[in-house]
Write an enzyme that holds these catalytic residues in place. Structure first.
Site, PDB file in Angstrom:
ATOM      1  N   HIS A  59       0.846  -1.208   0.000  1.00 15.68           N
ATOM      2  CA  HIS A  59       0.000   0.000   0.000  1.00 15.68           C
ATOM      3  C   HIS A  59       0.873   1.247   0.000  1.00 15.68           C
ATOM      4  O   HIS A  59       1.312   1.711   1.051  1.00 15.68           O
ATOM      5  CB  HIS A  59      -0.917  -0.004   1.224  1.00 15.68           C
ATOM      6  CG  HIS A  59      -1.996   1.031   1.160  1.00 15.68           C
ATOM      7  ND1 HIS A  59      -3.276   0.776   1.569  1.00 15.68           N
ATOM      8  CD2 HIS A  59      -2.000   2.327   0.738  1.00 15.68           C
ATOM      9  CE1 HIS A  59      -4.022   1.857   1.402  1.00 15.68           C
ATOM     10  NE2 HIS A  59      -3.251   2.820   0.897  1.00 15.68           N
ATOM     11  N   LEU A  62       2.730   6.686  -4.995  1.00 13.76           N
ATOM     12  CA  LEU A  62       3.906   7.256  -5.655  1.00 13.76           C
ATOM     13  C   LEU A  62       3.596   8.565  -6.377  1.00 13.76           C
ATOM     14  O   LEU A  62       4.513   9.232  -6.856  1.00 13.76           O
ATOM     15  CB  LEU A  62       4.504   6.248  -6.637  1.00 13.76           C
ATOM     16  CG  LEU A  62       5.086   4.976  -6.011  1.00 13.76           C
ATOM     17  CD1 LEU A  62       5.647   4.061  -7.092  1.00 13.76           C
ATOM     18  CD2 LEU A  62       6.156   5.298  -4.972  1.00 13.76           C
ATOM     19  N   ASN A 277      -5.598   9.346   6.940  1.00 19.58           N
ATOM     20  CA  ASN A 277      -6.892   8.700   6.764  1.00 19.58           C
ATOM     21  C   ASN A 277      -6.694   7.206   6.524  1.00 19.58           C
ATOM     22  O   ASN A 277      -6.054   6.837   5.534  1.00 19.58           O
ATOM     23  CB  ASN A 277      -7.637   9.328   5.582  1.00 19.58           C
ATOM     24  CG  ASN A 277      -9.092   8.918   5.531  1.00 19.58           C
ATOM     25  OD1 ASN A 277      -9.622   8.353   6.484  1.00 19.58           O
ATOM     26  ND2 ASN A 277      -9.752   9.204   4.423  1.00 19.58           N
ATOM     27  N   ASP A 304       1.149   2.633   3.796  1.00 23.16           N
ATOM     28  CA  ASP A 304       0.298   3.702   3.261  1.00 23.16           C
ATOM     29  C   ASP A 304       1.124   4.981   3.066  1.00 23.16           C
ATOM     30  O   ASP A 304       0.698   6.083   3.414  1.00 23.16           O
ATOM     31  CB  ASP A 304      -0.910   3.964   4.165  1.00 23.16           C
ATOM     32  CG  ASP A 304      -1.972   4.843   3.499  1.00 23.16           C
ATOM     33  OD1 ASP A 304      -1.865   5.091   2.286  1.00 23.16           O
ATOM     34  OD2 ASP A 304      -2.896   5.292   4.202  1.00 23.16           O
ATOM     35  N   HIS A 308       3.249  14.458   0.842  1.00 30.25           N
ATOM     36  CA  HIS A 308       2.689  15.750   0.450  1.00 30.25           C
ATOM     37  C   HIS A 308       3.772  16.810   0.614  1.00 30.25           C
ATOM     38  O   HIS A 308       4.765  16.602   1.324  1.00 30.25           O
ATOM     39  CB  HIS A 308       1.476  16.108   1.312  1.00 30.25           C
ATOM     40  CG  HIS A 308       0.316  15.176   1.163  1.00 30.25           C
ATOM     41  ND1 HIS A 308      -0.456  15.129   0.025  1.00 30.25           N
ATOM     42  CD2 HIS A 308      -0.205  14.250   2.010  1.00 30.25           C
ATOM     43  CE1 HIS A 308      -1.405  14.214   0.172  1.00 30.25           C
ATOM     44  NE2 HIS A 308      -1.271  13.659   1.366  1.00 30.25           N
TER      45      HIS A 308
END
Length: 428
Positions: A59, A62, A277, A304, A308
């Site tokens: 998970h 990219l 999340n 996950d 950002h």
């Protein structure tokens, strides 16, 4: 180049960590034994370090194509290599989405040209992940889709999800789900609990996740489909998945390092680097996740990885995007906070990050076996250092773990027998 790793340790097929040498020839593991000698191989004395299978992460985000300001295939896979990961599975929430022959071919071309580790792309369940029109599963499978998901959003239409599961089952493929009931999200940015109440924030209730999982499990039973639940975060979700497994339904599940290590009590302020999340839940949820991992309800650990930019995360907790970067901190965080504290064993941690994800999805990786591709990570379990986002190879520096002192770091990563990352002076 051929390599002979001397004086290492590894997890054998009996699940025991034992002393060994390991020979890599022509990109494959040629021999695992004590006292190996070989000509035409560079000898690397690992001096008691752990020779582990390359880690497997099912998970990851990219961002390329469409989000290259956050991450690229090149930077993301370099970060993965630094974190010890040799096989990663890329989620489809890119722009464009890998929802067609053209888009999947473009993505595979980018991967072939830029990736430093093995990248397996997911195919989208629905066109543009919009939830209304199913993609051509057969074509996407032929082009190398790893499994099918609309991760980033939950498939809200039950009839669409059932049809997707039936089609995936015919292809012997898994449906992988981000589980949220949209009518219960409540514009939330954190868990609905003590933290949201204290700071006057809209919260996402636990049932938003668990009710969606319960629905999908019943659909998977009806379709006889392998259904995999992404990033489980609540006590109720663990209970629902446990009951489904006891009933013989083909469901598997993953949990992230951050949900195992943190809960809402650990959020120091309205810091967007703690916004992900699903959100960090309550202490009893965290405890249930660990219990679920130990009793087999939860099968694997997945990062996950969600990078950002600093500017995006600086918008404040309500406006900033969800997600944290995960590749470069996963193993030391888990080793320090689970293994060193006696919650799980080193053997279990290695399995949750290697053979169990591989077995869950039928991948021929995750174990050190003679004749297999030499996807290998060397781990220094004694090395201790602080997590410093400025040293990340990922473009994303967004982590809640900055400054944490952790032990157990990757020092070398090989993919197909090629050294793709090495810590300076690590093996000198």
């Amino acid at each position: 180049m051929n390599y002979l790793f001397k004086n290492g340790r590894y997890l054998n097929e009996e699940g025991t960590i034992v002393a060994t040498d390991l020979l890599v020839q022509d990109g494959k593991i040629a021999k695992i034994a004590k006292n190996i000698s070989a000509e035409n191989a560079e000898v690397i004395d690992v001096n008691g370090k752990l020779i582990a299978p390359g880690l497997v992460d099912v998970h990851v985000h990219l961002r390329e194509p469409g989000g290259e300001h956050k991450e690229t295939i090149e930077t993301g896979t370099l970060a993965a290599a630094k974190g010890g990961f040799t096989t990663i599975c890329a989620m489809p929430n890119t722009r464009p989405v890998p929802d067609s022959k053209e888009h999947m071919e473009d993505l595979q071309k980018r991967i072939q040209e830029k990736a430093h580790v093995n990248v397996l792309p997911y195919g989208a369940i629905t066109v543009r992940q919009a939830g209304s029109e199913m993609t051509d599963f057969e074509t996407l499978k032929e082009l190398g889709a790893f499994a099918f998901t609309d991760d980033g959003v939950g498939v809200q239409d039950a009839s669409m999800m059932l049809a997707a599961m039936k089609r995936a089952a015919k292809l012997n493929m898994a449906v992988v789900a981000h589980c949220e009931e949209n009518t219960l999200i409540n514009k939330g940015c954190v868990h609905e609990g003590k933290f949201s109440e204290k700071h006057g924030l809209n919260g996402i209730p636990s049932v938003c996740e668990s009710v969606h999982i319960a629905r999908d499990i019943l659909l998977a039973e009806a379709a006889d489909c392998h259904y995999h639940v992404c990033h489980v975060s609540t006590k109720g979700s663990v209970r629902v998945i446990r009951d489904a497994k006891r009933a013989g339904i083909k469901v598997t599940a993953e949990v992230t390092p951050h949900h195992l290590v943190l809960c809402e009590d650990d959020i120091p302020s309205v810091d967007p680097n703690f916004k992900m999340n699903p959100p960090l839940r309550g202490r009893e949820d965290q405890e249930a996740l660990i219990e679920g991992l130990l009793d087999g309800t939860i099968d694997i650990i997945a990062t996950d990885h969600a990078p950002h930019t600093a500017e995006e995360k600086a918008q404040g907790i309500e406006r900033a995007p969800f997600g944290i970067t995960g590749f470069e901190t996963a193993f030391p965080l888990l080793y320090t906070n689970l293994v060193k504290k006696g919650i799980i064993t080193l053997e279990q941690l290695i399995q949750f990050l290697t053979e169990k994800p591989a077995d869950t999805f039928g991948l021929e990786t995750g174990r050190l076996k003679e004749g297999r591709a030499a996807d290998i990570t060397i781990l220094d379990l004694e090395q201790e250092e602080k997590i410093d986002p400025t040293t990340f190879l990922s473009k994303g520096k967004n982590t809640p773990f900055a400054g944490w002192k952790c032990q157990g770091w990757p020092v070398m990563t090989l993919v197909g027998g090629k050294i793709v990352w090495q810590k300076e002076s690590a093996l000198v």
